[in-house]
Design an enzyme around this catalytic site. Structure first.
Site, PDB file in Angstrom:
ATOM      1  CE  LYS A  25     -10.191  -3.233  14.152  1.00 44.28           C
ATOM      2  NZ  LYS A  25      -9.188  -3.003  13.087  1.00 44.28           N
ATOM      3  CG  PHE A  49      -3.105   6.380  13.183  1.00 44.92           C
ATOM      4  CD1 PHE A  49      -2.934   7.515  12.403  1.00 44.92           C
ATOM      5  CD2 PHE A  49      -2.609   6.396  14.480  1.00 44.92           C
ATOM      6  CE1 PHE A  49      -2.286   8.633  12.885  1.00 44.92           C
ATOM      7  CE2 PHE A  49      -1.952   7.504  14.982  1.00 44.92           C
ATOM      8  CZ  PHE A  49      -1.784   8.634  14.185  1.00 44.92           C
ATOM      9  CG  ASN A  58      -0.189  -0.067   2.520  1.00 42.35           C
ATOM     10  OD1 ASN A  58       0.478   0.887   2.901  1.00 42.35           O
ATOM     11  ND2 ASN A  58      -0.295  -1.198   3.221  1.00 42.35           N
ATOM     12  CE  LYS A  84     -11.622   0.611  10.396  1.00 46.45           C
ATOM     13  NZ  LYS A  84     -10.532   1.018   9.484  1.00 46.45           N
ATOM     14  CG  ASP A  99      -7.186  -5.061   6.076  1.00 47.82           C
ATOM     15  OD1 ASP A  99      -6.736  -5.013   7.232  1.00 47.82           O
ATOM     16  OD2 ASP A  99      -7.725  -4.093   5.507  1.00 47.82           O
ATOM     17  CE  LYS A 106       9.234 -12.692 -13.937  1.00 48.93           C
ATOM     18  NZ  LYS A 106      10.102 -11.952 -14.863  1.00 48.93           N
TER      19      LYS A 106
END
Length: 397
Positions: free
Chosen positions: A340, A322, A209, A336, A278, A288
């Site tokens: 959590k 975050f 990401n 969240k 995730d 490869k």
């Protein structure tokens, strides 16, 4: 608060150098030990004997004139300092520091020090607003330097506007508050996660990401400056490790989970800024994968939700998460936080241009005991605001 503090005062060549004499006097009266470094141009405005008399310490102005031949004076001074104050900081000095130029005693010592540096600019209003000066100030802010903003008023050049060196009394008060702030996390152990993770498909491909780790590294730097014992668990980034921070490098979500769980039990505060994947490929290949005709489907499996696991296991730790969102930002943030079992969550809308992943600025919402929308700030300033709120909430427990 300044009693016994070792302060290097860097004086550069502007008319506001006369105020640096008063600043030297007030710092000395506050109990600080002040050593002054002058540039050659500063001596056109104030003589070195003035600073020597006010500080009762040697004054330094020549890189090659060693006052003590048993050492290297710019290195010794750099190591000696608890704090480094540049007042006045001219456009020239700011430009040199922003671009790593070390061509005199002051700039050479600056580049060698690991002390906190406080920059008090002073110049003509139009110089201060010039794009190059603004760019250099922004660059220094990204490096973690701190600023004592110039005041508005009548300038020596005849203009009226922003650019006047802040008054010595105000500078002393800023330093007092900063000294107090440096003790607020003293004795606390603080764990921060930062950056992205990489989930391997084969030796040359992976999922990741856009996280650069800037927010987490800013928090680590700030927490260390506040006296915390900081452990930074970092995914792959190109950032330098902040001073006085223990850094542990990891690659995958599994790596990060294992490292976090190992260090979690003895922490006082945990801030999870890392953008952990995730999902990861259900199957990875040792060689490869060659191109073939048609489509290639990669089956994905869930990774362990690190933050949720921490919420289950926490005992006395203050746990902060975050959340990067693109819609229903506040609603998803609260969900969240509660799901959590977090003490607080910091939420930002990553769809807003110029903030979030990769940017130098951020606009976040703090959701702890109280909720507060912070304005657009540099990530270093966001870090300061977040840690200030954590300190307040811990104090109220």
């Amino acid at each position: 608060m300044l009693q016994g503090k070792k302060i290097v005062l860097g004086v550069s060549g502007g008319i506001a150098a006369y105020k640096a004499a008063a600043l030297t006097s007030k710092l000395t009266q506050s109990g600080a030990v002040v050593k002054v470094i002058m540039t050659e141009n500063a001596k056109w405005f104030v003589g070195s004997s003035t600073f020597q008399a006010l500080s009762r310490q040697p004054v330094y102005d020549d890189t090659f004139e060693e006052q003590d031949p048993s050492g290297v004076q710019h290195i010794d001074l750099a190591d000696w300092a608890d704090m480094f104050v540049l007042a006045p900081a001219t456009a020239n000095l700011i430009g040199k520091l922003a671009n790593g130029i070390a061509d005199d005693m002051l700039t050479t010592t600056l580049l060698a020090t690991e002390a906190s540096v406080y920059i008090a600019p002073a110049m003509n209003v139009h110089m201060y607003q010039h794009a190059s000066v603004m760019a250099n100030l922004k660059k220094l802010d990204g490096f973690g330097f701190k600023f004592i903003e110039p005041g508005d008023g009548y300038l020596a050049c005849g203009y009226v506007g922003k650019g006047r060196l802040e008054e010595p009394e105000t500078i002393v008060e800023v330093l007092r508050k900063e000294t107090d702030r440096r003790r607020q996390l003293s004795g606390r152990k603080l764990l921060i996660t930062a950056g992205p993770t990489r989930e391997k498909i084969d030796p040359v491909r992976y999922f990741t990401n856009p996280s650069t780790g800037k927010m987490g590294y800013a928090l680590a730097r700030e927490a260390a400056e506040m006296g915390a014992e900081v452990t930074l668990i970092s995914g792959p980034v190109t950032l330098d490790t902040p001073p006085n921070v223990k850094r542990i490098d990891v690659v995958s979500a599994r790596d990060m989970y294992e490292s976090v769980m190992e260090h979690f039990p003895d922490q006082d505060i945990v801030i999870k800024t890392a953008a952990v994947a995730d999902y990861r490929p259900a199957v990875t290949f040792d060689h490869k994968m060659k191109k073939k005709d048609g489509e290639w489907e990669v089956e994905m499996e869930r990774t362990t939700d690190i933050l949720q696991e921490l919420g289950k296991k926490k005992t006395t730790q203050f746990l902060v998460g975050f959340a990067a969102e693109t819609q229903n930002v506040e609603e998803y943030g609260r969900m969240k936080r509660d799901k959590k079992n977090l003490d607080a969550i910091v939420v930002n809308d990553v769809s807003e241009a110029g903030t979030g992943f990769g940017a130098d600025e951020n606009r976040v919402i703090w959701m702890g005991k109280e909720e507060e929308k912070l304005p657009l700030l540099s990530k270093q300033d966001v870090a300061r605001e977040i840690l200030d709120r954590i300190v307040r909430e811990i104090r109220d427990l």
